[in-house]
Design a protein around this motif. Structure first.
Motif, mmCIF file in Angstrom:
data_model
loop_
_atom_site.group_PDB
_atom_site.id
_atom_site.type_symbol
_atom_site.label_atom_id
_atom_site.label_comp_id
_atom_site.label_asym_id
_atom_site.label_seq_id
_atom_site.Cartn_x
_atom_site.Cartn_y
_atom_site.Cartn_z
ATOM 1 N N GLY A 40 70.690 -30.293 50.799
ATOM 2 C CA GLY A 40 69.461 -29.834 50.165
ATOM 3 C C GLY A 40 68.283 -30.767 50.385
ATOM 4 O O GLY A 40 67.127 -30.387 50.199
ATOM 5 N N TYR A 54 59.239 -25.320 48.441
ATOM 6 C CA TYR A 54 60.655 -25.713 48.421
ATOM 7 C C TYR A 54 60.933 -26.630 47.221
ATOM 8 O O TYR A 54 61.950 -26.481 46.540
ATOM 9 C CB TYR A 54 61.037 -26.411 49.730
ATOM 10 C CG TYR A 54 62.507 -26.748 49.800
ATOM 11 C CD1 TYR A 54 63.456 -25.745 49.919
ATOM 12 C CD2 TYR A 54 62.942 -28.068 49.732
ATOM 13 C CE1 TYR A 54 64.812 -26.041 49.968
ATOM 14 C CE2 TYR A 54 64.287 -28.372 49.784
ATOM 15 C CZ TYR A 54 65.223 -27.359 49.896
ATOM 16 O OH TYR A 54 66.559 -27.659 49.938
ATOM 17 N N GLY A 55 60.013 -27.553 46.958
ATOM 18 C CA GLY A 55 60.176 -28.430 45.795
ATOM 19 C C GLY A 55 60.236 -27.634 44.501
ATOM 20 O O GLY A 55 61.042 -27.924 43.617
ATOM 21 N N CYS A 104 61.261 -24.551 44.196
ATOM 22 C CA CYS A 104 62.566 -23.865 44.180
ATOM 23 C C CYS A 104 63.673 -24.810 43.716
ATOM 24 O O CYS A 104 64.512 -24.434 42.892
ATOM 25 C CB CYS A 104 62.902 -23.320 45.563
ATOM 26 S SG CYS A 104 61.895 -21.935 46.072
ATOM 27 N N ILE A 105 63.678 -26.011 44.252
ATOM 28 C CA ILE A 105 64.736 -26.963 43.909
ATOM 29 C C ILE A 105 64.617 -27.413 42.454
ATOM 30 O O ILE A 105 65.617 -27.539 41.744
ATOM 31 C CB ILE A 105 64.738 -28.165 44.879
ATOM 32 C CG1 ILE A 105 65.087 -27.692 46.288
ATOM 33 C CG2 ILE A 105 65.680 -29.266 44.408
ATOM 34 C CD1 ILE A 105 66.467 -27.045 46.411
ATOM 35 N N PHE A 129 66.016 -24.774 40.477
ATOM 36 C CA PHE A 129 67.469 -24.781 40.620
ATOM 37 C C PHE A 129 68.106 -25.809 39.682
ATOM 38 O O PHE A 129 69.148 -25.544 39.080
ATOM 39 C CB PHE A 129 67.862 -25.076 42.064
ATOM 40 C CG PHE A 129 69.338 -25.283 42.246
ATOM 41 C CD1 PHE A 129 70.198 -24.206 42.258
ATOM 42 C CD2 PHE A 129 69.860 -26.558 42.382
ATOM 43 C CE1 PHE A 129 71.570 -24.387 42.409
ATOM 44 C CE2 PHE A 129 71.223 -26.753 42.531
ATOM 45 C CZ PHE A 129 72.079 -25.662 42.543
ATOM 46 N N LEU A 130 67.479 -26.977 39.538
ATOM 47 C CA LEU A 130 68.032 -27.985 38.624
ATOM 48 C C LEU A 130 68.110 -27.433 37.211
ATOM 49 O O LEU A 130 69.083 -27.673 36.497
ATOM 50 C CB LEU A 130 67.179 -29.256 38.651
ATOM 51 C CG LEU A 130 67.166 -30.019 39.958
ATOM 52 C CD1 LEU A 130 66.233 -31.218 39.859
ATOM 53 C CD2 LEU A 130 68.564 -30.445 40.360
ATOM 54 N N ARG A 167 72.520 -37.561 41.440
ATOM 55 C CA ARG A 167 71.174 -37.097 41.104
ATOM 56 C C ARG A 167 70.142 -38.209 41.250
ATOM 57 O O ARG A 167 69.004 -37.956 41.639
ATOM 58 C CB ARG A 167 71.138 -36.537 39.681
ATOM 59 C CG ARG A 167 71.680 -35.150 39.591
ATOM 60 C CD ARG A 167 70.723 -34.080 40.061
ATOM 61 N NE ARG A 167 69.590 -34.049 39.170
ATOM 62 C CZ ARG A 167 68.332 -34.248 39.541
ATOM 63 N NH1 ARG A 167 68.016 -34.436 40.778
ATOM 64 N NH2 ARG A 167 67.368 -34.218 38.651
ATOM 65 N N VAL A 226 63.680 -37.160 47.056
ATOM 66 C CA VAL A 226 62.738 -36.062 46.820
ATOM 67 C C VAL A 226 61.369 -36.610 46.408
ATOM 68 O O VAL A 226 60.331 -36.199 46.944
ATOM 69 C CB VAL A 226 63.287 -35.094 45.752
ATOM 70 C CG1 VAL A 226 62.213 -34.136 45.248
ATOM 71 C CG2 VAL A 226 64.474 -34.318 46.297
#
Length: 158
Positions: free
Chosen positions: A14, A44-45, A47-48, A51-52, A137, A144
């Motif tokens: 990812g 994309y950031g 989205c991620i 997702f978290l 994480r 990230v």
């Protein structure tokens, strides 16, 4: 206890868009602005980050007794909040970045990733997350945040 190997591999996978786009936007952006790639990375950031939150929403909803006569437990309420807040923050960051200024959007995403990590760290300390989760994480969050920071520093061309 360690996380399953596929979790580790997929977590690292990812990062590929962050590692490639963040550095590329910064380095190539020194010569020519790359506004479309910035929006792609910002998206994309978001989205991620969403997702978290979905991970925590899933942890809360996996229990069949989440809504009981006596109400939800403190831990489950925290999981539900942590499940929704990153998605809302990501939406705000994306809106600000697209409609306002992309650097502000990156800044908000950085705050979102760091904030989510800090809340997760507290949950981990209280035993609400698996033992191997936080070290993974921490590394993922560091990459990230660095990627988003580099992209935010790149010239905007406006």
């Amino acid at each position: 206890m360690r996380l399953p190997f596929p979790v580790f591999v997929l977590g690292i996978a990812g990062l590929i868009p962050f590692m490639t786009l963040g550095g590329w936007i910064f380095l190539a952006g020194l010569f020519t602005p790359l506004p479309h790639l910035k929006i792609i990375l910002l998206s994309y950031g978001a989205c991620i980050l969403s997702f978290l939150g979905a991970v925590h929403w899933g942890l809360a909803m996996e229990r069949p007794d989440i809504i009981t006569v006596g109400g939800t437990s403190q831990r489950d309420r925290q999981r539900l909040i942590l499940g929704v807040c990153p998605a809302l923050w990501a939406w705000l960051a994306l809106c600000v970045g697209v409609l306002g200024h992309v650097r502000a959007g990156f800044g908000l995403e950085i705050i979102g990733f760091v904030g989510t990590f800090l809340v997760e760290r507290e949950a981990w300390r209280k035993g609400a997350l698996p033992p191997g989760y936080l070290p993974l994480r921490a590394g993922l969050t560091a990459v990230v945040v660095l990627s988003l920071f580099l992209a935010a520093l790149a010239p905007s061309g406006t």
